[in-house]
Write a protein that holds these residues in place. Structure first.
Motif, PDB file in Angstrom:
ATOM      1  N   ALA A  50      -2.771   0.375  -4.933  1.00 39.89           N
ATOM      2  CA  ALA A  50      -2.915   0.894  -3.573  1.00 39.89           C
ATOM      3  C   ALA A  50      -4.308   0.613  -3.021  1.00 39.89           C
TER       4      ALA A  50
ATOM      5  N   ALA B 268      -4.572  -3.075  -2.242  1.00 39.13           N
ATOM      6  CA  ALA B 268      -3.827  -3.413  -1.032  1.00 39.13           C
ATOM      7  C   ALA B 268      -4.560  -2.930   0.209  1.00 39.13           C
ATOM      8  N   LEU B 269      -5.183  -1.749   0.116  1.00 42.26           N
ATOM      9  CA  LEU B 269      -5.947  -1.222   1.251  1.00 42.26           C
ATOM     10  C   LEU B 269      -7.126  -2.126   1.578  1.00 42.26           C
TER      11      LEU B 269
ATOM     12  N   ALA C 115      -0.563   2.420 -10.213  1.00 39.31           N
ATOM     13  CA  ALA C 115      -0.109   2.413  -8.824  1.00 39.31           C
ATOM     14  C   ALA C 115      -1.266   2.707  -7.875  1.00 39.31           C
ATOM     15  N   LEU C 116      -2.149   3.629  -8.278  1.00 40.93           N
ATOM     16  CA  LEU C 116      -3.300   3.957  -7.433  1.00 40.93           C
ATOM     17  C   LEU C 116      -4.244   2.764  -7.316  1.00 40.93           C
TER      18      LEU C 116
ATOM     19  N   SER D 260       2.851   1.773  -3.264  1.00 37.33           N
ATOM     20  CA  SER D 260       1.950   2.218  -4.333  1.00 37.33           C
ATOM     21  C   SER D 260       1.557   3.677  -4.160  1.00 37.33           C
ATOM     22  N   VAL D 261       1.296   4.089  -2.925  1.00 41.43           N
ATOM     23  CA  VAL D 261       0.900   5.477  -2.670  1.00 41.43           C
ATOM     24  C   VAL D 261       2.039   6.432  -3.001  1.00 41.43           C
TER      25      VAL D 261
ATOM     26  N   LEU E 285       0.828  -1.206   0.000  1.00 43.98           N
ATOM     27  CA  LEU E 285       0.000   0.000   0.000  1.00 43.98           C
ATOM     28  C   LEU E 285       0.866   1.262   0.000  1.00 43.98           C
ATOM     29  N   LEU E 286       1.858   1.292   0.885  1.00 44.00           N
ATOM     30  CA  LEU E 286       2.696   2.490   1.003  1.00 44.00           C
ATOM     31  C   LEU E 286       3.549   2.705  -0.238  1.00 44.00           C
TER      32      LEU E 286
END
Length: 521
Positions: free
Chosen positions: A250, A253-254, A246-247, A228-229, A225-226
């Protein structure tokens, strides 16, 4: 209840941390080692900036130059919760010494790099180890001090960050110009090796918390997550299509993290600590530093060069004034909190100063004297410094001893994410705003300060007005972030910092009882 009674009744003011008694001499040696390595970790984030063009040119990879910084930032951000959890399980001493050894080795490898791929790989290791240095330095301080002592000692460790901002770019430029870019990294060795020896002697053996299963699934999902962010916000600034990929990762993953952490007894992010008002406020205040201050200072030189026609050197004086104010505020607030035994007034006043200063920046007319801008931003820095390290102490004081590492990591992560996202948003608004208002004769993609300074007076005035008009609402929005920080500070409980420590059992009994009242004076 008295301030020194056990257990404390105010959330976050008497943290359940049995301190490991140290002699005054050993405590000084410990603080010297922690301060030295914290400064090295912070310095390596800033010293590279003035050597980037030289490094990329000699390695023949100018288009990949940004990855020297992005790789370090990425690694130092995503590893924070993992390292915090490890510190709680195996002890902060081991994590700190391994991180310091890895930092020395990676610094040596950075200087040996023959191409950009090797340098980026070494910078990833360097960023990972730097995260461990800063995080474990703060955790070790929490383990060996009482709640009342912590603000003073954490302010000394926290001073490494503004000090590195002040000297890093200048030192990097001198080393690159007079030696070579390799020594920008190798300069860590003469300090890092003695610090490693000193750390082995000075850092005490701190008993780890009770054995708990490490949340591997949560750690992997949070890391994804991190990463990707951070990549998404970096790529959005350049309008790269991969930013949307990437978003999407993210968001996936979240969602996966939310499912994996449901019912988890030892989650990678200590959600249960957020029920403590002081902990939640401390984390929020850390985010304010990143989103409200760091993102503002990142674009100040651009504003001054375009709106005021200043040179690159002179435009750097205003950020220097901001950081100097932050340094002074940080040291003074730590001393005051430990001396008085109360901390609540400091973040209240500090956030109010930040909001007032940035609000003033939004109202200053075009062409205002540079000394007025520098003084206003120094005022903002002074206010932010008043709670910069104190926010970490507040979060630590709300956590039991067995969770000091992850509590410290959570506060640090909030600041890092706030800085990354805040800087990206400010950069995006700046780019869109300037592009929309520029005359057709100018291309925002190729607009440079040198081009503007060489233009005719009418065009210079038009560009200055555009940048002033775009930055004014940005400053106002950043002032709003400090207002949110003021609200968080006002939610902090009243009370005194305890001169004594409480063991985990007392803290857990107190938490279970649900007594979250204020500590009496």
């Amino acid at each position: 209840m008295s301030a020194s009674a056990s257990p404390p009744s105010g959330p976050g003011l008497g943290p359940g941390n049995a301190t490991a008694p140290l002699s005054p001499i050993r405590l000084r040696l410990l603080l010297g080692a922690l301060l030295a390595v914290s400064f090295l970790g912070a310095l390596d984030h800033t010293i590279v900036s003035t050597s980037l063009a030289t490094v990329a040119g000699e390695l023949g990879a100018l288009e990949q130059m940004s990855w020297v910084v992005v790789s370090y930032t990425l690694a130092s951000t995503v590893l924070l919760p993992v390292l915090g959890g490890l510190g709680d399980r195996i002890g902060p001493r081991l994590v700190f010494i391994v991180a310091l050894g890895a930092f020395v080795v990676s610094s040596f490898l950075c200087g040996l790099a023959q191409d950009m791929a090797q340098l980026v790989a070494a910078r990833v290791l360097q960023g990972m180890s730097a995260a461990g240095l800063q995080l474990m330095s703060q955790t070790i301080v929490a383990q060996v001090t009482t709640p009342r002592q912590r603000p003073r000692y954490l302010s000394l460790i926290g001073a490494a960050f503004p000090a590195a901002i002040l000297v890093g770019p200048l030192l990097g430029g001198i080393i690159t110009e007079h030696w070579s870019w390799h020594w920008v990294f190798w300069i860590n060795l003469p300090v890092g090796v003695p610090a490693l020896v000193l750390a082995v002697v000075a850092v005490p053996h701190i008993q780890a918390g009770k054995k708990r299963r490490f949340d591997l699934a949560g750690a992997l999902l949070l890391t994804a997550l991190l990463i990707s962010v951070v990549l998404a916000v970096s790529w959005f600034q350049t309008a790269a299509p991969s930013a949307w990929v990437a978003l999407g990762i993210a968001m996936s993953a979240l969602a996966g993290l939310a499912v994996a952490e449901r019912g988890q007894s030892d989650p990678i992010i200590p959600v249960h600590l957020f029920t403590d008002r002081a902990f939640a406020a401390g984390v929020a205040l850390s985010a304010v530093i990143g989103a409200g201050l760091i993102s503002a200072t990142a674009y100040l030189p651009t504003y001054l060069q375009m709106a005021y026609g200043l040179s690159a050197t002179v435009s750097g004086l205003v950020p220097v004034a901001t950081v100097f104010g932050m340094l002074v505020g940080n040291l003074v607030s730590g001393w005051l909190a430990s001396r008085a035994g109360r901390y609540r007034p400091l973040p209240v006043v500090g956030t109010a100063m930040g909001a007032l200063g940035l609000g003033t920046m939004s109202l200053l007319p075009a062409g205002a004297p540079v000394w007025l801008l520098a003084g206003t931003m120094a005022f903002v820095g002074l206010g932010a410094g008043a709670f910069m390290s104190l926010a970490v102490a507040i979060a630590q004081n709300a956590a039991p001893r067995s969770e000091l590492g992850i509590a410290t990591a959570t506060a640090g992560l909030a600041g890092q994410v706030g800085s990354t996202v805040g800087s990206a948003v400010v950069g995006g608004i700046l780019g869109l705003g300037v592009t929309a208002q520029l005359p057709d004769s100018l291309d925002s993609a190729t607009l440079t300060p040198a081009l503007v300074h060489a233009a005719d007076p009418a065009l210079r005035s038009a560009v200055a007005t555009i940048y002033h008009n775009v930055f004014s609402p940005i400053f106002l929005a950043l002032a709003g972030i400090f207002v949110l920080g003021l609200i968080a500070a006002l939610l902090l409980p009243e009370g005194r910092l305890s001169d004594e420590s409480v063991d985990d059992e007392a803290t857990e009994e107190h938490a279970a009882s649900g007594a979250r009242g204020n500590v009496s004076a």
